[in-house]
Design a protein around this motif. Structure first.
Motif, mmCIF file in Angstrom:
data_model
loop_
_atom_site.group_PDB
_atom_site.id
_atom_site.type_symbol
_atom_site.label_atom_id
_atom_site.label_comp_id
_atom_site.label_asym_id
_atom_site.label_seq_id
_atom_site.Cartn_x
_atom_site.Cartn_y
_atom_site.Cartn_z
ATOM 1 N N PRO A 1 0.821 -1.218 0.000
ATOM 2 C CA PRO A 1 0.000 0.000 0.000
ATOM 3 C C PRO A 1 0.854 1.268 0.000
ATOM 4 N N ARG B 1 1.813 1.860 -3.437
ATOM 5 C CA ARG B 1 0.683 1.685 -4.354
ATOM 6 C C ARG B 1 1.038 0.727 -5.487
ATOM 7 N N SER C 1 -0.937 -8.054 1.769
ATOM 8 C CA SER C 1 -0.384 -6.693 1.799
ATOM 9 C C SER C 1 0.844 -6.664 2.679
ATOM 10 N N ARG D 1 -13.315 9.974 9.520
ATOM 11 C CA ARG D 1 -12.557 10.421 8.348
ATOM 12 C C ARG D 1 -11.162 9.783 8.341
ATOM 13 N N LYS E 1 -11.330 6.118 7.576
ATOM 14 C CA LYS E 1 -11.561 5.852 6.155
ATOM 15 C C LYS E 1 -10.249 5.997 5.375
ATOM 16 N N ASP E 2 -9.520 7.071 5.657
ATOM 17 C CA ASP E 2 -8.255 7.289 4.939
ATOM 18 C C ASP E 2 -7.237 6.205 5.260
ATOM 19 N N VAL F 1 -7.814 3.093 6.123
ATOM 20 C CA VAL F 1 -8.176 1.849 5.432
ATOM 21 C C VAL F 1 -7.896 1.971 3.936
ATOM 22 N N ASP F 2 -8.202 3.146 3.367
ATOM 23 C CA ASP F 2 -7.964 3.334 1.928
ATOM 24 C C ASP F 2 -6.485 3.258 1.591
ATOM 25 N N TRP F 3 -5.664 3.858 2.435
ATOM 26 C CA TRP F 3 -4.248 3.977 2.097
ATOM 27 C C TRP F 3 -3.414 2.806 2.569
ATOM 28 N N SER G 1 -7.062 -2.811 5.823
ATOM 29 C CA SER G 1 -8.211 -2.786 6.716
ATOM 30 C C SER G 1 -7.802 -3.339 8.079
#
Lengths: 276, 300
Positions: B177, B180, B196, B232, B235-236, B238-240, B243
């Motif tokens: 991650p 990317r 990951s 917020r 969310k960031d 987990v996105d970046w 999880s």
């Protein structure tokens, strides 16, 4: 267990136990002692269920246990103790229990400052960490009163996390920094780990050395995540909080002290070798 | 004469108080007078005795645990047969979707080095596929595996063949991650196991970077500070990164998260085996068992 409790009814045994504990404390004091210890006081309700007590009584028993443990902590010379009293998630519990917990918090806080025995004897300044906006006003009054009255004490700190979650702690710290940057007081490039720490609830405390969780549950449950994920000994103890005795905590301290002593001795030897 | 005496007393005090308190002990309260020093040493001797007792107790308990670990590793061996793993897993009431493992890079040791690390990941991946885990996060503090996808992938493939045969080889995708990157690139459908790789920098360092990002946005007027909330950030994160894991297995001798991303371990069950220093199936299985037996009740 029954044999031990039977022995405890003997004359002078109680007196001897208190004396032995004092000696044990004096012994522990001559070695390394952690600076900052945190407790997750888990198992009050299970304790109540097992003994067929009301939930409220379980929490009261937990408070008694806390008083004993705190006494030992400050006697040994631990500077900062942090306890997880109430999580933000705990508001999901039945309202009767939440109210009972709030009532316990209010009366015990006032009791501590009225008697003043423990706070004054060890020079403890009480701090309440957490989201103040979620606390009812009468409890907030008690919090303000107790922090105000013990503000002058400098020997030790008691952090009561109420209502607290570690994620909320981290988020609050980040929000404060972003707010300051917006006002151009902080340059975003200078933000680092230390700055985040300085905006957390535990900003003035020494780094966390030990985290103890009772009742055998092996999770952190949103407590001191940032502080405990490195360079910190995490102990999961398999007994309920009201049954967590000073002896048990003493043995944890002894093991910690031995490990540290070995580390220091190694460092010393390495330094000596460098000199030669 | 008096001066000499005083300096003698001073020197004596130096010897007694500073030299006789072993530096290595770092006592909580250092003695300042002669009487205190005597008392200090009286108690310190007892402490040393207790430390020796603790050392003996640790020695005994280490022997016991090493024996137990070896015995369990012998009893619960996967024999590279998915049926045996499936049998072990079937007895469990629930299985974590998302598992994280904490590995450590060991230099100059048998089964160590980069290749050793890859082999460990390959073994764990095979067990995870057998157990029906969907996502595996591999944490190694120094981040040795972050940019070694191709080599790791070939080791995993080789291991998977030895478990599942080359006919119905499970699909695996590796990703980092932080960079990317993903390997192999586009896949048809979902892979059976997503792996990951994360490192120390995905922990505190990431939260620092996130704060810098928010601060810059706030300065440009793209974001209000009140938007910085737990949701917020969650969310960031987990996105970046990855999880939240349901279960964290530490393949080390003691309970040390070693800098594992703090935001992620909120409700994760943490499993480790005392005095264990190897990546074995029995440790993995015991971790899965502990997860199956645990009861999660947020706040209740």
């Amino acid at each position: 267990m029954s044999i031990i409790s039977w022995i405890r009814t003997f004359p002078l045994v109680q007196y001897f136990m208190v004396w032995a504990q004092d000696v044990f404390v004096s012994v522990l004091k001559t070695g390394p002692v952690p600076q900052h210890v945190a407790f997750v006081m888990d198992g009050n309700r299970r304790f109540a269920r097992r003994r067929k007590l009301e939930v409220r009584e379980g929490h009261s028993a937990g408070f008694e246990s806390l008083a004993h443990i705190l006494e030992m902590c400050y006697q040994v010379g631990i500077k900062t103790v942090t306890v997880y009293a109430f999580s933000i998630e705990n508001f999901k519990r039945p309202p009767v229990e939440v109210n009972a917990l709030m009532e316990i918090a209010r009366t015990k806080l006032l009791q501590i400052i009225h008697h003043g025995d423990m706070a004054d004897r060890f020079g403890i300044s009480i701090r309440v960490l957490g989201q103040r906006s979620l606390v009812p006003s009468d409890v907030l009054d008690a919090i303000d009163k107790s922090t105000e009255m013990t503000k002058g004490n400098t020997t030790a700190i008691l952090n009561i996390c109420f209502p607290y979650t570690s994620r909320d702690d981290i988020a609050t710290s980040m929000r404060d920094i972003v707010q300051e940057s917006e006002k151009r007081n902080i340059d975003p490039d200078t933000i680092d780990e230390h700055m985040l720490e300085q905006h957390m609830f535990t900003k003035d405390c020494p780094p966390l050395d030990m985290l103890v969780r009772t009742s055998g549950v092996e999770r952190l449950s949103d407590f001191m995540l940032w502080q405990s994920h490195q360079n910190c000994v995490v102990e999961f103890v398999d007994c309920l909080w009201p049954e967590f005795e000073p002896w048990r905590f003493g043995s944890i301290l002894l093991r910690w002290g031995r490990q540290k002593a070995v580390e220091y001795r190694k460092q010393e030897m390495e330094q000596d070798q460098k000199v030669i | 004469m008096q001066l000499r005496q005083r300096s003698l007393i001073g020197r004596l005090k130096d010897i007694f108080v500073y030299s006789l308190v072993p530096l290595g002990t770092k006592p909580a309260v250092a003695p300042t007078s002669l009487l205190q020093l005597v008392v200090f040493h009286f108690f310190h001797v007892i402490l040393i005795g207790l430390h020796i007792l603790v050392a003996v107790a640790i020695l005994v308990s280490r022997q016991y645990h090493v024996l137990k670990n070896n015995l369990l590793a012998f009893l619960y061996h996967h024999h590279r047969t998915p049926q045996l793993i499936a049998q072990d897993i079937q007895a469990l009431s629930k299985i974590p979707r998302d598992v994280a493992v904490v590995l450590s890079y060991k230099e100059s040791e048998e089964g160590g080095g980069l290749l050793g690390l890859m082999e460990q990941v390959a073994d764990i991946a095979s067990w995870c596929i057998g157990a029906g885990v969907k996502h595996l996060s591999v944490y190694e503090r120094t981040g040795q595996l972050l940019d070694a996808h191709e080599a790791t992938y070939s080791v995993i493939q080789r291991t998977l063949v030895s478990y599942y045969g080359s006919q119905k080889l499970p699909t695996v995708r590796l990703s980092t991650p932080r960079f990317r990157t993903a390997y192999p690139g586009p896949l048809q459908g979902e892979p059976e196991l997503e792996i990951s790789f994360i490192c120390e920098k995905d922990g505190r360092q990431f939260l620092v970077e996130l704060t810098q990002d928010y601060a810059n946005k706030a300065i440009r007027g793209e974001m209000d500070p009140s938007e910085v909330t737990v949701d917020r950030i969650g969310k960031d994160v987990v996105d970046w990164i990855v999880s939240e894991p349901d279960l964290v297995i530490i393949f080390g001798p003691k309970l040390d998260l070693d800098g594992f991303p703090p935001w992620h371990v909120r409700l994760s069950e943490i499993y480790y085996t005392k005095y264990n220093n190897t990546v074995t199936y029995s440790v993995f299985l015991r971790g899965m068992r502990q997860y199956a037996d645990c009861k999660i009740n947020i706040g209740r």
